[in-house]
Design an enzyme around this catalytic site. Structure first.
Site, PDB file in Angstrom:
ATOM      1  N   GLN A  18      -4.004  -1.239   9.591  1.00 26.87           N
ATOM      2  CA  GLN A  18      -4.083  -2.584   9.024  1.00 26.87           C
ATOM      3  C   GLN A  18      -4.700  -3.561  10.041  1.00 26.87           C
ATOM      4  OE1 GLN A  18      -3.212  -3.417   5.794  1.00 26.87           O
ATOM      5  NE2 GLN A  18      -4.076  -5.432   6.248  1.00 26.87           N
TER       6      GLN A  18
ATOM      7  N   LYS B 186       0.839  -1.206   0.000  1.00 24.83           N
ATOM      8  CA  LYS B 186       0.000   0.000   0.000  1.00 24.83           C
ATOM      9  C   LYS B 186       0.872   1.253   0.000  1.00 24.83           C
ATOM     10  CE  LYS B 186      -3.807  -2.431   2.180  1.00 24.83           C
ATOM     11  NZ  LYS B 186      -4.517  -2.811   3.412  1.00 24.83           N
TER      12      LYS B 186
ATOM     13  N   ASP C 117     -10.359   3.549   4.526  1.00 24.52           N
ATOM     14  CA  ASP C 117     -10.871   2.172   4.485  1.00 24.52           C
ATOM     15  C   ASP C 117     -12.401   2.147   4.548  1.00 24.52           C
ATOM     16  OD1 ASP C 117      -9.163   0.064   4.046  1.00 24.52           O
ATOM     17  OD2 ASP C 117      -8.463  -0.049   6.124  1.00 24.52           O
TER      18      ASP C 117
END
Ligand code: NDP
Length: 289
Positions: free
Chosen positions: A98, A54, A121
């Site tokens: 994460q 990412k 997200d």
């Protein structure tokens, strides 16, 4: 019939190119690139690879990507302190924590500490609520990628029967909301659903987000249906080799479906591309509203 495959790799490249152009314009206007901060806690090997990818992908499109790697033993207060710093930093546009977090950390409290406008997200309750209301929100990256694949494929969603297998907050539920917003008639299936094969046979659009290798069989598919396989499962072949397969039995389903996303190379590449898109969207909304 043999299904046409949905090329997520090629479409992800297109999305990245679009984002790169948007990043250039943003950087010219605001004299700084959009910033994505990725937070990794602990030593999970897969998470380490995902977060590095990412960060790398954000840099490749011209963003300022930063990876914060914290020890497995990091306390909740230490993690929340870092998130508060990032939340208040005007040059941070997107924050991603994460998952999964080590078990001593409360994921809900941590995700709630990411400001909704930087929540690339799409997991913050405010973004979940906005999506449910059909208002502009930062949408979870995997379902966003699925919708882009569907749009590209020309699949008609208005009035279509859609079945989503899986009800996670990361994939299944937001996927169902997005299909509903496009006027599909949506059913969400899960581990307690009765006669799943019969339900799937009704689907013009079937999305499998289960986490069970090759569970969806060929005779579950309505001939000509569009099938999106979100699953990523590592299995060992009869020759003892390791390979990735989806939640759909590819060889069987490709004989019945009209359109099918393969694993790998289907939904997977779209997820990071949509993360980059969300970061650019978040940056623009904060600075250009
Ligand atoms: P979760 O484990 O959070 O959710 C799985 C869902 O599948 C649950 O709702 C569960 O039902 C349902 N389920 C499990 N077994 C069955 C069954 N036998 N019949 C019907 N439903 C069942 O997984 P995620 O949503 O996070 O991920 C799903 C898959 O997608 C995984 O393989 C994951 O690796 C992959 N993934 C891929 C991404 C990508 O970028 N391509 C991104 C995110 C995930 P219940 O709620 O009743 O337990």
């Amino acid at each position: 019939m043999t299904a046409t495959l949905l090329d997520g790799k090629a479409l992800a490249e297109t999305v990245r190119a679009e984002v790169r152009t948007g990043v250039e314009a943003f950087t010219q206007t605001h004299k700084r690139p959009p910033g994505l901060d990725v937070v990794l806690v602990g030593d999970n090997a897969a998470s380490r690879i995902y977060t590095r990818n990412k960060e790398k992908a954000s840099k490749e499109v011209g963003m300022r990507g930063r990876l914060h790697t914290l020890a497995e033993t990091t306390s909740q207060d230490e993690l929340l302190a870092l998130l508060a710093l990032l939340a208040n930093d005007p040059e941070v546009d997107g924050i991603l924590v994460q998952l999964p977090l080590p078990p001593h950390l409360a994921a809900d409290r941590v995700l709630d500490a990411v400001p909704p406008e930087k929540d690339v997200d799409g997991f913050h309750p405010v973004n979940v609520g906005l999506l449910a209301l059909g208002r502009p929100a930062l949408v979870p990256c995997t379902p966003l990628g699925c919708m882009r694949l569907l749009a590209q494929s020309g699949t008609r969603l208005r009035g279509a029967r859609a079945v989503v297998i899986g009800r996670s907050t990361i994939v299944g539920k937001p996927m169902a909301q997005l299909l509903l917003a496009e006027h599909a008639t949506v059913t969400i299936a899960h581990s307690r659903t009765q006669d799943l094969p019969a339900l799937c046979r009704e689907a013009d659009v079937l999305v499998a987000a289960i986490g069970k290798a090759e569970m969806v069989r060929g005779d579950w598919i309505k001939p000509g249906a569009t099938v999106l396989d979100v699953g990523i499962n590592r299995v060992t072949t009869s020759e003892g080799k390791s390979k990735l397969v989806g939640d759909v039995c590819f060889d069987e389903v490709k004989e019945r479906a009209g359109l099918l996303s393969p694993v790998p190379g289907g939904v997977g590449p779209m997820t990071i591309a949509c993360l980059l898109q969300n970061t650019l969207t978040a940056a623009r909304r904060r600075l250009e509203r």
